[in-house]
Design a protein around this motif. Structure first.
Motif: not given
Length: 146
Positions: A33, A36-38, A40, A53-56, A61, A85
């Motif tokens: 992740y 993939q820059n997901k 922070n 960890i996020e998936e947009v 999201a 967030w």
């Protein structure tokens, strides 16, 4: 405040996850992740408190993971991180957010409910942890009324 993690910080959180019986997140997944820059980090006064960890997939999201380091748990940092967030999602004009949580993880469930998340489904026997096998509760929150 959220910001990307250095390699050293990424190693710190990955090791913390490996030691935590409450999470099934492994180092390889966190690093995938991160590539993939997901991922922070959540920082308070330059101290790493945890990460998200996020998936947009616009306009929605998914919260993949909210993790607060053990020494900071129970101090309100989870709520602060989640609120920050969700605010960032609103700023990005997203309309809905989803998450799943392990059934029986009462502190997390209470946190999500207090912030307006509603249970919308269940995945039977989804989590296979050292603690046992657990269902996943699926939750969502509309962001259009924020």
């Amino acid at each position: 405040m959220f910001k990307p993690l250095t390699d050293l910080q990424l190693d710190v959180i990955a090791q913390a996850c490996e030691r935590d019986a409450e999470t099934s997140l492994h180092t390889s997944v966190i690093k995938r992740y991160a590539d993939q820059n997901k991922v922070n980090g959540y920082f308070v006064k330059s101290h790493l408190i945890g990460f998200i960890i996020e998936e947009v997939i616009e306009p929605e999201a998914e919260l993949i993971q909210l993790f607060i380091l053990s020494e900071y748990r129970g101090s309100g940092f989870g709520a602060q991180a989640l609120n920050a967030w969700v605010s960032s999602l609103v700023d990005r004009k997203l309309t809905k957010v989803f998450l799943e949580v392990r059934e029986g993880n009462e502190p997390a469930i209470k946190l999500y409910q207090n912030l307006g998340f509603k249970t919308v489904g269940r995945r039977k026997n989804y989590y296979q942890l050292n603690l046992g096998t657990f269902d996943a509760l699926l939750m969502d929150k509309s962001l259009t009324s924020q």
